[in-house]
Design an enzyme around this catalytic site. Sequence first.
Site, PDB file in Angstrom:
ATOM      1  N   SER A 162       1.019  -1.120   0.116  1.00 18.11           N
ATOM      2  CA  SER A 162       0.094  -0.006  -0.084  1.00 18.11           C
ATOM      3  C   SER A 162       1.024   1.135   0.042  1.00 18.11           C
ATOM      4  CB  SER A 162      -0.771  -0.092   1.024  1.00 18.11           C
ATOM      5  OG  SER A 162      -1.658   1.203   1.416  1.00 18.11           O
ATOM      6  N   TYR A 199      -2.698  -1.484   9.971  1.00 16.56           N
ATOM      7  CA  TYR A 199      -2.435  -1.658   8.401  1.00 16.56           C
ATOM      8  C   TYR A 199      -1.177  -1.152   8.071  1.00 16.56           C
ATOM      9  CZ  TYR A 199      -3.618  -0.961   3.619  1.00 16.56           C
ATOM     10  OH  TYR A 199      -3.888  -0.884   2.537  1.00 16.56           O
TER      11      TYR A 199
END
Length: 273
Positions: A142, A155
């Site tokens: 990401s 995350y």
Amino acid sequence: MDRVDGKTAFITGGARGIGLGIARAFARAGAKLALADIDQASLATAKSELSDLTPVETFLLDVRDRSAYARVADETESRLGSVSILCNNAGVAGDQHVTRLTYEYWDWVIGINLTGVINGVQTFLPRMLKRGGGGHIVNTASGAGLAATSSGLLYTTSKFAVVGLSESLRLALEPFKIGVSVLCPGPVNTKIISNSNDTRPSSSVTVEETKMWEAAITQANAFLAAGADPNEVGEMVLAAVKTDRLYIHTDRIMAGLIEARAKALLDAMPPAK
């Protein structure tokens, strides 16, 4: 790997979102597909769509389950031939506020986002090395794996680890002609928050937590809807595999944060002697 036609690609999270976008791109390029996901209905829909283009096999798989992973790998290679393109794409976008962290939440996010990638590598890489002839591994991280954002502690931790894994794996595999790419997307028009909600830890399924998730889903869906099309991201991944490119960015949203992080790191170093 300038051509993928006739090669077998194994894609986790391959029935929805970015994974399906990757599958569509590889199918159009002539690759055979093995799609793994935890959503049986979406697997069936994806197979129905893509089977007109290329041979497709689908597998219900939780990427945290190593014994199931090994079984699925064996079934894939017996039906479609040796896997030479591995896309470790399955992931969750769930997180928890720092005041409500639990081991269960850590295990959920790290287990899928990081251990799932490790399991894919450890399942297929020995096969690739033994067989020879090269290959390519794509790990989905990401933009949040390149600089800390408001995406959340869990995350961000998992995605930083995937970036580091990918960078070091690429160095280790250069002598074996196995390429490695890491996908670091910004916002992409998927339902990842809604899908993540389906697998969040059971201990968090309370009235309060459910309301918080519902609010987060509404906010996230509005943000992601303006992001990149998953099919365009799939084409980016295909191009990166063909040209053996390490980093895959879907936009420039992280540019300023990456620059600031790099400057902070350099500024923190002792003066040159």
